[in-house]
Design a protein around this motif. Structure first.
Motif, PDB file in Angstrom:
ATOM      1  N   PRO A 269      36.721  24.987 -10.605  1.00 52.41           N
ATOM      2  CA  PRO A 269      35.444  24.509 -10.067  1.00 52.41           C
ATOM      3  C   PRO A 269      34.405  24.286 -11.161  1.00 52.41           C
ATOM      4  O   PRO A 269      34.304  25.072 -12.105  1.00 52.41           O
ATOM      5  N   VAL A 270      33.626  23.202 -11.032  1.00 52.77           N
ATOM      6  CA  VAL A 270      32.629  22.828 -12.034  1.00 52.77           C
ATOM      7  C   VAL A 270      31.312  22.497 -11.348  1.00 52.77           C
ATOM      8  O   VAL A 270      31.271  22.138 -10.176  1.00 52.77           O
ATOM      9  N   THR A 271      30.239  22.613 -12.110  1.00 55.39           N
ATOM     10  CA  THR A 271      28.940  22.148 -11.635  1.00 55.39           C
ATOM     11  C   THR A 271      28.715  20.727 -12.142  1.00 55.39           C
ATOM     12  O   THR A 271      29.437  20.247 -13.030  1.00 55.39           O
ATOM     13  N   ALA A 272      27.716  20.062 -11.618  1.00 52.63           N
ATOM     14  CA  ALA A 272      27.402  18.700 -12.052  1.00 52.63           C
ATOM     15  C   ALA A 272      27.018  18.672 -13.525  1.00 52.63           C
ATOM     16  O   ALA A 272      27.145  17.636 -14.179  1.00 52.63           O
ATOM     17  N   ALA A 273      26.584  19.824 -14.060  1.00 53.40           N
ATOM     18  CA  ALA A 273      26.147  19.875 -15.457  1.00 53.40           C
ATOM     19  C   ALA A 273      27.270  19.570 -16.436  1.00 53.40           C
ATOM     20  O   ALA A 273      27.015  19.164 -17.570  1.00 53.40           O
ATOM     21  N   VAL A 274      28.523  19.726 -16.014  1.00 57.20           N
ATOM     22  CA  VAL A 274      29.642  19.471 -16.923  1.00 57.20           C
ATOM     23  C   VAL A 274      29.680  18.017 -17.376  1.00 57.20           C
ATOM     24  O   VAL A 274      30.219  17.691 -18.422  1.00 57.20           O
ATOM     25  N   PHE A 275      29.053  17.147 -16.609  1.00 60.74           N
ATOM     26  CA  PHE A 275      29.092  15.731 -16.943  1.00 60.74           C
ATOM     27  C   PHE A 275      27.990  15.307 -17.903  1.00 60.74           C
ATOM     28  O   PHE A 275      27.904  14.156 -18.277  1.00 60.74           O
ATOM     29  N   THR A 276      27.137  16.229 -18.275  1.00 60.41           N
ATOM     30  CA  THR A 276      26.127  15.943 -19.300  1.00 60.41           C
ATOM     31  C   THR A 276      26.196  16.936 -20.438  1.00 60.41           C
ATOM     32  O   THR A 276      25.732  16.669 -21.534  1.00 60.41           O
TER      33      THR A 276
ATOM     34  N   SER B 263      28.396   0.129  -1.597  1.00 60.76           N
ATOM     35  CA  SER B 263      29.373  -0.895  -1.970  1.00 60.76           C
ATOM     36  C   SER B 263      29.169  -1.421  -3.389  1.00 60.76           C
ATOM     37  O   SER B 263      30.113  -1.461  -4.186  1.00 60.76           O
ATOM     38  N   SER B 264      27.955  -1.844  -3.718  1.00 60.23           N
ATOM     39  CA  SER B 264      27.711  -2.403  -5.052  1.00 60.23           C
ATOM     40  C   SER B 264      27.888  -1.339  -6.134  1.00 60.23           C
ATOM     41  O   SER B 264      28.394  -1.630  -7.219  1.00 60.23           O
ATOM     42  N   TRP B 265      27.484  -0.088  -5.819  1.00 59.30           N
ATOM     43  CA  TRP B 265      27.652   0.990  -6.807  1.00 59.30           C
ATOM     44  C   TRP B 265      29.134   1.220  -7.089  1.00 59.30           C
ATOM     45  O   TRP B 265      29.548   1.362  -8.235  1.00 59.30           O
ATOM     46  N   LEU B 266      29.951   1.257  -6.037  1.00 61.60           N
ATOM     47  CA  LEU B 266      31.378   1.512  -6.224  1.00 61.60           C
ATOM     48  C   LEU B 266      32.053   0.393  -7.018  1.00 61.60           C
ATOM     49  O   LEU B 266      32.944   0.654  -7.831  1.00 61.60           O
ATOM     50  N   LYS B 267      31.618  -0.833  -6.790  1.00 56.44           N
ATOM     51  CA  LYS B 267      32.217  -1.953  -7.514  1.00 56.44           C
ATOM     52  C   LYS B 267      31.992  -1.844  -9.013  1.00 56.44           C
ATOM     53  O   LYS B 267      32.861  -2.170  -9.815  1.00 56.44           O
ATOM     54  N   SER B 268      30.820  -1.372  -9.411  1.00 59.76           N
ATOM     55  CA  SER B 268      30.504  -1.300 -10.840  1.00 59.76           C
ATOM     56  C   SER B 268      30.764   0.069 -11.450  1.00 59.76           C
ATOM     57  O   SER B 268      30.664   0.233 -12.663  1.00 59.76           O
ATOM     58  N   ASN B 269      31.101   1.069 -10.615  1.00 61.13           N
ATOM     59  CA  ASN B 269      31.292   2.424 -11.131  1.00 61.13           C
ATOM     60  C   ASN B 269      32.617   3.053 -10.705  1.00 61.13           C
ATOM     61  O   ASN B 269      32.758   4.275 -10.697  1.00 61.13           O
ATOM     62  N   GLY B 270      33.590   2.215 -10.376  1.00 62.20           N
ATOM     63  CA  GLY B 270      34.891   2.733  -9.967  1.00 62.20           C
ATOM     64  C   GLY B 270      35.525   3.619 -11.015  1.00 62.20           C
ATOM     65  O   GLY B 270      36.155   4.641 -10.703  1.00 62.20           O
ATOM     66  N   LYS B 271      35.356   3.254 -12.287  1.00 61.09           N
ATOM     67  CA  LYS B 271      35.939   4.040 -13.376  1.00 61.09           C
ATOM     68  C   LYS B 271      35.262   5.402 -13.478  1.00 61.09           C
ATOM     69  O   LYS B 271      35.898   6.422 -13.745  1.00 61.09           O
ATOM     70  N   VAL B 272      33.942   5.448 -13.228  1.00 59.34           N
ATOM     71  CA  VAL B 272      33.205   6.713 -13.237  1.00 59.34           C
ATOM     72  C   VAL B 272      33.761   7.636 -12.155  1.00 59.34           C
ATOM     73  O   VAL B 272      34.004   8.814 -12.377  1.00 59.34           O
ATOM     74  N   LEU B 273      33.989   7.072 -10.978  1.00 57.22           N
ATOM     75  CA  LEU B 273      34.488   7.856  -9.849  1.00 57.22           C
ATOM     76  C   LEU B 273      35.836   8.487 -10.185  1.00 57.22           C
ATOM     77  O   LEU B 273      36.053   9.687  -9.961  1.00 57.22           O
ATOM     78  N   ARG B 274      36.750   7.678 -10.751  1.00 59.22           N
ATOM     79  CA  ARG B 274      38.075   8.204 -11.103  1.00 59.22           C
ATOM     80  C   ARG B 274      37.989   9.253 -12.195  1.00 59.22           C
ATOM     81  O   ARG B 274      38.691  10.276 -12.159  1.00 59.22           O
ATOM     82  N   GLU B 275      37.096   9.039 -13.151  1.00 56.54           N
ATOM     83  CA  GLU B 275      36.963   9.990 -14.256  1.00 56.54           C
ATOM     84  C   GLU B 275      36.381  11.310 -13.769  1.00 56.54           C
ATOM     85  O   GLU B 275      36.842  12.392 -14.151  1.00 56.54           O
ATOM     86  N   VAL B 276      35.368  11.248 -12.907  1.00 52.55           N
ATOM     87  CA  VAL B 276      34.768  12.472 -12.381  1.00 52.55           C
ATOM     88  C   VAL B 276      35.795  13.263 -11.574  1.00 52.55           C
ATOM     89  O   VAL B 276      35.916  14.478 -11.715  1.00 52.55           O
ATOM     90  N   GLN B 277      36.572  12.570 -10.738  1.00 55.07           N
ATOM     91  CA  GLN B 277      37.594  13.266  -9.957  1.00 55.07           C
ATOM     92  C   GLN B 277      38.640  13.901 -10.869  1.00 55.07           C
ATOM     93  O   GLN B 277      39.127  15.010 -10.612  1.00 55.07           O
ATOM     94  N   SER B 278      38.974  13.234 -11.956  1.00 58.82           N
ATOM     95  CA  SER B 278      39.942  13.773 -12.917  1.00 58.82           C
ATOM     96  C   SER B 278      39.417  15.035 -13.596  1.00 58.82           C
ATOM     97  O   SER B 278      40.145  16.015 -13.773  1.00 58.82           O
ATOM     98  N   VAL B 279      38.125  15.014 -13.956  1.00 57.36           N
ATOM     99  CA  VAL B 279      37.526  16.198 -14.585  1.00 57.36           C
ATOM    100  C   VAL B 279      37.525  17.380 -13.615  1.00 57.36           C
ATOM    101  O   VAL B 279      37.843  18.514 -13.990  1.00 57.36           O
ATOM    102  N   VAL B 280      37.169  17.131 -12.354  1.00 58.98           N
ATOM    103  CA  VAL B 280      37.178  18.202 -11.360  1.00 58.98           C
ATOM    104  C   VAL B 280      38.591  18.753 -11.202  1.00 58.98           C
ATOM    105  O   VAL B 280      38.793  19.967 -11.116  1.00 58.98           O
ATOM    106  N   ALA B 281      39.594  17.868 -11.195  1.00 62.18           N
ATOM    107  CA  ALA B 281      40.982  18.310 -11.062  1.00 62.18           C
ATOM    108  C   ALA B 281      41.410  19.168 -12.238  1.00 62.18           C
ATOM    109  O   ALA B 281      42.103  20.178 -12.069  1.00 62.18           O
ATOM    110  N   ASP B 282      40.977  18.791 -13.445  1.00 63.43           N
ATOM    111  CA  ASP B 282      41.394  19.517 -14.654  1.00 63.43           C
ATOM    112  C   ASP B 282      40.601  20.796 -14.883  1.00 63.43           C
ATOM    113  O   ASP B 282      41.152  21.798 -15.358  1.00 63.43           O
ATOM    114  N   GLN B 283      39.305  20.784 -14.569  1.00 68.31           N
ATOM    115  CA  GLN B 283      38.438  21.891 -14.959  1.00 68.31           C
ATOM    116  C   GLN B 283      37.834  22.666 -13.785  1.00 68.31           C
ATOM    117  O   GLN B 283      37.190  23.681 -13.992  1.00 68.31           O
TER     118      GLN B 283
END
Length: 411
Positions: A139-146, A117-137
């Motif tokens: 299949p991806v590995t977690a490495a794409v985010f670094t 709960s607390s993580w989602l409250k402070s990282n909602g934008k991260v969640l939306r951005e990660v889902q957007s990257v997966v949608a655009d690119q």
């Protein structure tokens, strides 16, 4: 306690081995029908990153079917989509047929995500951005985010931990799925591009609880209430929810309660399994080795109670405190756990190394068991791509030469 007569412990052992597809081990071939039956019966094929011999899911399939082409298993799981990655006991490949149940777990995770709960409250934008990257690119590995980006502090969007956390949450809630695993690295994509979960009707919460009990009982054949909480260990139902589901199934007659001769407590089984428990059928035959993460070993207290075999995974134990070895494989012969051996695939040398073999105290040495062990090691070596097997110490020492001869003479 019901009016069902006490069941023989041998009958419980035999049905459990049959449901785990270990009653006639190392008998191929591997094909779609047999793989589907195996994973539907057990409920899941556990994944683990340790690669001392082979990855856990490859090794568990070998225990049943003998040497096979790993690429064939990959195709069946990740191209034919016979299986789907989700969290059942740990990270597992689960059968497609079970998706209505796991769809309920995914939906519940969005509102029952303890600790999120607390993580989602402070990282909602991260969640939306990660889902957007997966949608655009994807299949991806977690490495794409670094990759190509400078790591920031833990509050940064593209730091490994927030990106990885977001991917995990999206996976557990069914928004993304594991598309494939080249070299065991997870590649994520939107779920609808892997398996369209929107077309899967989720079970109700009540039916999911009953399904969970039913699947666990089917996989084990017969079980105690404690077994039911430790086999498919996800999600962590409250004790009251599990008891309510079990009580309802007892009242409807779907489940029966009984005693098992020589074992403590109340035991349960599906009504349809009572004939097999009353008449245990043919003896279990054959020899194989079990992966530490095999579903047969998911509840190790059960292994101790039913088979008199105390097992501990020692990969997490400091080297100096290990009793049997880093990656120790139980030896199953004719339905009995007769010992364990430490093993390692030395890929550069082309050898399967067996630094130590430990037979159980009281093991009555016989040629059939030793020859079966020799054949199992030869099969494992072939599966792992090793040209020879090297056996180190054997306990008791008097069996050392017999074990080495069995390995050398194995076809």
């Amino acid at each position: 306690m019901s009016s069902v007569k006490p069941i023989a412990s041998e009958a419980v052992r035999r049905l459990f081995l049959r449901r785990q597809h270990l009653d006639r081990p190392l008998q191929g071939p591997l094909d779609a029908q047999r793989l589907r039956a195996f994973v539907e019966d057990t409920g899941g094929l556990q994944l683990d990153s340790i690669n001392v011999i082979e990855r856990a899911h490859y090794l568990s399939v070998w225990s049943r079917f003998g040497a096979y082409d790993k690429a064939a298993l990959d195709r069946l799981a990740y191209e034919d989509r016979l299986l789907y990655e989700y969290w059942a006991h740990a990270a597992c490949l689960v059968p497609r047929a079970h998706l209505p149940a796991w769809r309920r777990a995914m939906l519940d995770y969005r509102t029952h995500h303890t600790g999120w709960s607390s993580w989602l409250k402070s990282n909602g934008k991260v969640l939306r951005e990660v889902q957007s990257v997966v949608a655009d690119q994807g299949p991806v590995t977690a490495a794409v985010f670094t990759s190509g980006r400078r790591r920031r502090k833990s509050t940064g969007w593209w730091d490994w931990m927030p990106g990885n956390h977001a991917l995990h949450f999206l996976w557990m809630t069914g928004k993304v799925a594991v598309h494939s695993r080249p070299h065991f690295r997870k590649r994520y994509d939107l779920s609808e591009r892997v398996v369209d979960l929107s077309a899967v009707e989720a079970l109700s919460a009540r039916e999911f609880h009953k399904w969970h009990v039913r699947q666990s009982l089917h996989a084990m054949g017969a079980a105690t209430a404690k077994d039911l909480g430790a086999y498919l260990s996800f999600p962590r139902f409250s004790l009251s929810d599990r008891r309510a589901a079990l009580r309802e199934m007892l009242e409807s007659g779907e489940v029966s309660a009984f005693a098992v001769q020589g074992l403590a407590g109340e035991w349960f089984a599906l009504k349809e399994d009572l004939p097999a428990l009353r008449e245990p059928g043919p003896r279990v035959k054959g020899t194989t080795l079990l992966c530490p993460f095999d579903s047969f070993l998911w509840h190790r207290q059960r292994t101790s109670d039913l088979f008199g075999f105390d097992y501990k995974i020692e990969v997490y134990v400091p080297a100096g405190k290990r009793k049997h070895g880093y990656y120790c494989l139980p030896i199953l012969h004719d339905g009995r756990l007769i010992g364990r051996l430490d093993a390692k695939n030395s890929r550069q040398e082309g050898r399967l190394l067996v630094p130590a073999v430990h037979f159980e105290e009281g093991f009555a040495s016989n040629d059939e068991a030793l020859q079966g062990l020799g054949r199992a090691l030869a099969s494992l070596a072939m599966f792992a791509g090793a040209q020879e097997v090297s056996v180190g110490s054997v306990r008791p020492p008097g069996l050392a030469e017999a074990v080495r001869r069995a390995v050398i003479s194995a076809p």
